[in-house]
Design an enzyme around this catalytic site. Structure first.
Site, mmCIF file in Angstrom:
data_model
loop_
_atom_site.group_PDB
_atom_site.id
_atom_site.type_symbol
_atom_site.label_atom_id
_atom_site.label_comp_id
_atom_site.label_asym_id
_atom_site.label_seq_id
_atom_site.Cartn_x
_atom_site.Cartn_y
_atom_site.Cartn_z
ATOM 1 N N THR A 1 11.055 1.528 -6.984
ATOM 2 C CA THR A 1 12.250 2.297 -6.637
ATOM 3 C C THR A 1 13.265 1.418 -5.893
ATOM 4 O O THR A 1 12.919 0.356 -5.369
ATOM 5 C CB THR A 1 11.896 3.488 -5.736
ATOM 6 O OG1 THR A 1 11.358 2.966 -4.517
ATOM 7 C CG2 THR A 1 10.897 4.418 -6.381
ATOM 8 N N MET B 1 12.126 0.776 -2.449
ATOM 9 C CA MET B 1 11.050 -0.215 -2.344
ATOM 10 C C MET B 1 11.584 -1.645 -2.346
ATOM 11 O O MET B 1 11.023 -2.537 -1.708
ATOM 12 C CB MET B 1 10.064 -0.061 -3.517
ATOM 13 C CG MET B 1 9.050 1.037 -3.336
ATOM 14 S SD MET B 1 8.117 0.925 -1.805
ATOM 15 C CE MET B 1 7.238 -0.600 -2.017
ATOM 16 N N ARG B 2 12.664 -1.869 -3.084
ATOM 17 C CA ARG B 2 13.249 -3.227 -3.127
ATOM 18 C C ARG B 2 13.708 -3.639 -1.728
ATOM 19 O O ARG B 2 13.530 -4.775 -1.299
ATOM 20 C CB ARG B 2 14.455 -3.262 -4.073
ATOM 21 C CG ARG B 2 14.068 -3.142 -5.501
ATOM 22 C CD ARG B 2 15.233 -3.254 -6.465
ATOM 23 N NE ARG B 2 14.685 -3.121 -7.805
ATOM 24 C CZ ARG B 2 14.074 -4.089 -8.457
ATOM 25 N NH1 ARG B 2 14.005 -5.290 -7.939
ATOM 26 N NH2 ARG B 2 13.547 -3.882 -9.644
ATOM 27 N N LEU B 3 14.305 -2.675 -1.039
ATOM 28 C CA LEU B 3 14.766 -2.943 0.332
ATOM 29 C C LEU B 3 13.559 -3.116 1.256
ATOM 30 O O LEU B 3 13.496 -4.044 2.069
ATOM 31 C CB LEU B 3 15.645 -1.772 0.784
ATOM 32 C CG LEU B 3 16.076 -1.752 2.238
ATOM 33 C CD1 LEU B 3 17.004 -2.928 2.547
ATOM 34 C CD2 LEU B 3 16.799 -0.440 2.557
ATOM 35 N N THR C 1 11.827 -6.381 0.965
ATOM 36 C CA THR C 1 12.612 -7.450 1.598
ATOM 37 C C THR C 1 12.415 -7.425 3.114
ATOM 38 O O THR C 1 12.206 -8.466 3.750
ATOM 39 C CB THR C 1 14.107 -7.290 1.234
ATOM 40 O OG1 THR C 1 14.223 -7.234 -0.182
ATOM 41 C CG2 THR C 1 14.949 -8.432 1.786
#
Ligand code: FAD
Length: 569
Positions: A277, A280-282, A285
């Site tokens: 999602t 999730m990418r954030l 990181t």
């Protein structure tokens, strides 16, 4: 305008649209298409030619049904992205109209490239490329053709509410200082979401460089909160993963191109297009950075020179600062990886879930009032094209349901007392400045209510402190002073940010779980709990008691009424 005599402009309309942005422009056009005789007024804080999120242009329409996609598959995607909290009826009634709205834009002159099969050129499964640098002037031109009266540089401050019904709005012109009283049968709120509630990610060197439009200050939400509208999901904040420093959208790089996310050791921590999602990418990181493996990058070194050139062209249509960034360094995108980081949290219903609780016709719980675009909650991932659809639905419905009685009379006493209140900061010589109060608010929200400075997490005790501190700051609103009408605008923006922040805190306090990575993290309830919390958290402010009443609403929403059968488009 400086301190002095105030001129009062009284205007009557059938429909008042507050915010001439993406959704607002489409609402004005839809009202005219539905009923060419209705009188529409658009109250716009900036200038309709270049205002709101689309001011600098866009390079993609991120909500679209490319071949193989259906409204139902779009809903599935939105449900996954929002961890189950979504209104089916809102998403479906939007998705079913996406193709029509894009056709309309193309007819108005928006250049949209096509592929070898004649389809719009896909950027992803639900996104298409556009050359959208001039999309906002195109929308403004369509509004001009509709004959709507546009009040540019006129900032709304409060709804006119009589007998529990919204019957217009008060505002003032930031250039002349004139006071505006617009009476209308129907009001559509399209003021976008809110930036500036939290300390920005560059608080010292560039405090106004925010990813979300800094001129969208949450006034639409705050006016609704004060008037007792039901609001939803304010705890589901939106936080963007962006190119560090320029805050340029990373989707332009990552969507449709095979670019991995790597940490400072060069290790791939997220494969491209792996179906995780946006949140999730954030989160991934942030985990790399907090684990000592930051900074993190989009590894643009995999780009060919041709792809690199296309990337720069795409940014020129939306975030030209990105091209200046490379020019400044004398490099090309494929020569060095791009550093990425999170922004501060925003409250927004177009990427996220926050906003007015609306029905399928985009009517809020306050009679007479609609909301659309980023101002409306419950249906994330609508972006620009979905916001336009929502504006169109609201504008058509408002024009359909006008009565013969015409706009209401607004009593003189009501006008006088509001005028006194709005211009009171001119009478203060040494009050608190808007900048001081705003900074104090942002620091409280950052530290206690899960800002970027705290890695987005918070807890009951921290939030309880935030609640107390924001209540203290709210007492200072009547102490604020203004020198000119721009100052006056800042004063009322800060009041709105405080009112919205108070609501956000209540929502964050109420949801005792962690549902959305980064967007809503409760350190004291670190897990997602679907059995208890797969619900919407809503609130209604009781102005007399000065407290929020919290409610829960089921996810899913009422059965889909059948899109086109409603005949809006
Ligand atoms: C930087 C950025 C890039 C984006 N890129 C894309 C993209 O590439 N593709 C995509 O599909 N979506 C994109 N989005 C999302 C999309 O632009 C928004 O979801 C959509 O434009 C929201 O429309 P809106 O009408 O709700 O808000 P806006 O278009 O922002 O309109 C709000 C309007 O209200 C006015 N206003 C605010 N307060 C007041 C007040 N008190 N009185 C009067 N007027 C007021 C503002 O001036 C503004 O004109 C992007 C968003 C941002 C911020």
């Amino acid at each position: 305008m400086k301190r002095g005599q105030v001129k009062v402009e009284r205007i009557t309309a059938d429909i008042l649209i507050i915010g001439g942005g993406t959704a607002g422009c489409m609402a004005a056009v839809a009202a005219w298409e539905t009923n060419p005789d209705c009188r529409v007024v658009v109250m716009e804080k900036a200038h309709i030619e270049r205002s709101g999120c689309l001011a600098a242009g866009i390079n993609a329409l991120n909500a679209y049904l490319n071949p193989g996609e259906t409204p139902e598959s779009f809903l599935e995607y939105v449900r996954r992205e929002s961890y189950g909290v979504v209104r089916d009826d809102l998403v479906l009634s939007m998705a079913v109209r996406l193709k029509d709205i894009v056709k309309k834009l193309e007819k108005w002159g928006l250049p949209i490239p096509r592929d070898e099969h004649g389809n719009y050129l896909a950027r992803g499964r639900r996104s298409i490329h556009v050359y959208g640098e001039r999309i906002k002037p195109l929308l403004a031109r369509a509004v001009a053709r509709s004959g709507a009266l546009v009040l540019n540089r006129t900032v709304a401050t409060d709804y006119i509410v009589m007998d529990g019904r919204v019957m217009g709005a008060f505002g003032f012109n930031v250039r002349t200082g004139d006071f505006y009283v617009v009476a209308a049968q129907k009001v559509i709120c399209t003021t976008g979401g809110a930036a500036g509630i939290y300390l920005p990610c560059h608080p010292l060197s560039a405090p106004h460089r925010t990813w979300y439009s800094p001129f969208n200050t949450g006034t639409g939400y705050a006016m609704g909160i004060r008037a007792g509208a039901e609001m939803t999901s304010l705890e589901a904040r939106f936080i963007a993963l962006r190119v560090k420093d320029t805050l340029a959208p990373t989707g332009t790089v990552a969507q449709g191109l095979p670019i991995p996310q790597v940490n400072s050791r060069g290790e791939k921590y997220l494969e491209p297009l792996k179906g995780c999602t946006t949140a999730m990418r954030l989160w991934a990181t942030m985990e790399e950075i907090q684990g000592g493996r930051g900074p993190c990058f989009l590894d643009t070194r995999v780009l060919s020179p041709g792809q690199s050139r296309k990337l720069k062209e795409a940014y020129l249509n939306m975030t030209p600062a990105m091209v200046l960034y490379w020019a400044n360094r004398g490099t090309e995108p494929q020569e060095a990886p791009l550093e990425v980081s999170g922004t501060e949290p925003y409250i927004v219903g177009g990427h996220g879930l926050a906003g007015y609780w609306v029905d399928e016709r985009r009517r809020t719980t306050l009679p007479g009032l609609y909301a659309a675009g980023d101002a409306a909650g419950g249906a994330p991932k609508k972006y620009a094209s979905g916001s336009m659809v929502e504006g169109h639905i609201a504008g058509s419905d408002a024009a359909h349901s006008l009565n013969r009685g015409g706009p209401p009379d607004i009593p003189e006493e009501l006008v006088r007392s509001k005028l006194e209140e709005i211009y009171a900061p001119f009478k203060k010589n040494q009050g608190v400045s808007a900048v001081e109060l705003e900074t104090a608010l942002q620091e409280v929200m950052d530290y206690y209510a899960g800002g970027i400075g705290r890695g987005y997490g918070t807890s009951e005790k921290l939030l309880a402190t935030a609640r107390e501190k924001v209540a203290e700051l709210k007492k200072q609103v009547t102490e604020m002073s203004a020198e000119d009408s721009h100052d006056l605008m800042r004063v009322w923006e800060v009041r709105d940010k405080l009112d919205l922040a108070a609501a956000v805190i209540e929502h964050l306090l109420y949801r005792r779980e962690t549902r959305w990575p980064c967007y809503q993290v409760r350190w004291d309830y670190p897990f997602r709990d679907d059995r208890r919390w797969l619900v919407f958290v809503n609130s209604i402010y009781d102005a007399e008691e000065e407290r929020f009443n919290m409610l829960e609403r089921p996810v899913g929403g009422k059965a889909y009424a059948g899109g086109r059968k409603l005949g809006f488009m």
